[in-house]
Enzyme design. Sequence first.
Site, PDB file in Angstrom:
ATOM      1  N   TYR A 200       0.877  -1.178   0.000  1.00 60.19           N
ATOM      2  CA  TYR A 200       0.000   0.000   0.000  1.00 60.19           C
ATOM      3  C   TYR A 200       0.909   1.221   0.000  1.00 60.19           C
ATOM      4  CZ  TYR A 200      -4.060  -2.840   1.469  1.00 60.19           C
ATOM      5  OH  TYR A 200      -5.079  -3.755   1.556  1.00 60.19           O
ATOM      6  N   PRO A 292     -12.165   0.695  -0.363  1.00 60.48           N
ATOM      7  CA  PRO A 292     -11.495  -0.607  -0.405  1.00 60.48           C
ATOM      8  C   PRO A 292     -10.133  -0.650   0.283  1.00 60.48           C
ATOM      9  CG  PRO A 292     -11.350   0.483  -2.537  1.00 60.48           C
ATOM     10  CD  PRO A 292     -12.220   1.346  -1.691  1.00 60.48           C
ATOM     11  N   LYS A 296     -12.021  -4.565   3.376  1.00 61.43           N
ATOM     12  CA  LYS A 296     -13.006  -5.036   4.359  1.00 61.43           C
ATOM     13  C   LYS A 296     -14.369  -5.421   3.802  1.00 61.43           C
ATOM     14  CE  LYS A 296     -10.496  -5.043   7.869  1.00 61.43           C
ATOM     15  NZ  LYS A 296      -9.957  -6.389   8.037  1.00 61.43           N
ATOM     16  N   TYR A 384      -6.617  -4.981  10.462  1.00 55.62           N
ATOM     17  CA  TYR A 384      -6.494  -5.512   9.098  1.00 55.62           C
ATOM     18  C   TYR A 384      -6.832  -6.996   9.058  1.00 55.62           C
ATOM     19  CZ  TYR A 384      -4.850  -5.812   4.282  1.00 55.62           C
ATOM     20  OH  TYR A 384      -4.785  -5.998   2.919  1.00 55.62           O
TER      21      TYR A 384
HETATM   22  C1  PHB Z   1      -7.483  -6.387  -4.447  1.00 52.99           C
HETATM   23  O1  PHB Z   1      -6.626  -7.285  -4.582  1.00 52.99           O
HETATM   24  O2  PHB Z   1      -8.344  -6.168  -5.323  1.00 52.99           O
HETATM   25  C2  PHB Z   1      -7.441  -5.565  -3.233  1.00 52.99           C
HETATM   26  C3  PHB Z   1      -6.560  -5.878  -2.218  1.00 52.99           C
HETATM   27  C4  PHB Z   1      -6.499  -5.099  -1.092  1.00 52.99           C
HETATM   28  C5  PHB Z   1      -7.340  -4.018  -0.964  1.00 52.99           C
HETATM   29  C6  PHB Z   1      -8.248  -3.714  -1.956  1.00 52.99           C
HETATM   30  C7  PHB Z   1      -8.303  -4.478  -3.100  1.00 52.99           C
HETATM   31  O3  PHB Z   1      -7.261  -3.246   0.159  1.00 52.99           O
END
Ligand code: PHB
Length: 389
Positions: A200, A292, A296, A384
């Site tokens: 992230y 997103p 969650k 998380y």
């Molecule tokens: C995804 O792989 O689409 C994905 C993963 C983590 C997130 C949001 C989307 O926080």
Amino acid sequence: MRVQVAIIGAGPAGLTLGRLLERAGVDAVIIERRSAEYVLGRIRAGVLEQSSVDLLEAIGVGGRMRQEGIPHDGVELSFDGDMLRIVFQDLVGRKVMIYGQTEVTRDLMDARAATGARTIYEAENVSLHDLDGASPKVRYVKDGVSHEISCDFIAGCDGSHGISRASIPESAIQTFERIYRFGWLGVLVDKPPVADELIYAHHERGFALCSMRSHTRSRYYIQVGTEEKVEEWSDDRFWDELRARLNPDVAERLQTGKSIEKSIAPLRSFVAEPLRFGRLFLAGDAAHIVPPTGAKGLNMALQDVRVLAEALVEHYTERSNAGIDTYSARVLNRTWKTERFSWWMTSLLHTFPETGPFGRRIQRAEFDYLAASRIAQQSLAENYTGLET
Ligand code: PHB
Ligand code: APR
């Protein structure tokens, strides 16, 4: 037709509820507006909390997930290129599982087909009636013929644009919403992921996320303005922008290719209260939406229907309405904590031009605090990987 429970929507919430009720001997039918293929064609998130993994195992649909899912011990955060690994396993003794929502949905659909449980796909003009009476009804049209189902309860699992929430009189429901001024542009590509875990990334150019569906299929996202059009984003432009937002070593390792899906999703926080009107209950995206950033949405949907199934089964087997009467309060308590976490992750990692240089310094301080404090990391890890209640 008469059933005990009519479930509106065959997304993860509706299908999981259907499975839970079926296993408890409660007679239920699912009414879905789209075809099964259409539902499976939607690309959605792919991170399961331990509690979601446990639930899918418990209802006998964990086989393929166990084989093909990828357990992750942690995630990486990147702030203007500085990397910080959050090791869930060390911090809170838990993991998450990478397994796409599409796969979860497919497993649930296959299990349903195997037992002959009823799902009515491509039901048109679905409408709900007598919700505050003793015997609510669902009407729909299938192949030009009108049908009516009477039932004891209706589970509204029909997502954020469904008919269930919209059927509750305005005076009986309150909604809370935050709209963000940006969305996520997502690309799916058949290339190995850039790293073993999710990254992230906060960058002054905007947020970016490196995710995956398998060892050979990756999912990447970048923050874009809500006015942006997906047609204006060629693959090359996307990859250049993604690289610019990542740590240079990570950017160097990124394997790019032709996108197999590309779309923009707006970000929104939303909660409806209460989650019950008479004999209608809301669950999943019909009840709440999270941005997103914390992964969650799917996990919340599964936990909602776990609580709802318990309440309905208690009603039929113990003749007690205790679970039904506390469903809304129990789910909302957890919902708001998850809303808070998703909002917090979103606030830390995205750029908000309106908060100016002060806002960016605060974000940097938040990241530095996380990097230096095991307690702060534990809080992130606890949320998380999924709060217990
Ligand atoms: C995804 O792989 O689409 C994905 C993963 C983590 C997130 C949001 C989307 O926080
Ligand atoms: N009648 C019948 N079905 C409907 C109607 C309607 N009027 N409106 C919508 N539906 C169906 C949709 O076609 C969809 O298949 O309801 C289903 C809702 O599924 P989802 O949107 O997937 O919602 P939910 O099951 O709550 O799953 C939670 O987790 O990752 C997040 O947002 C993501 O979908 C995800 C969610």
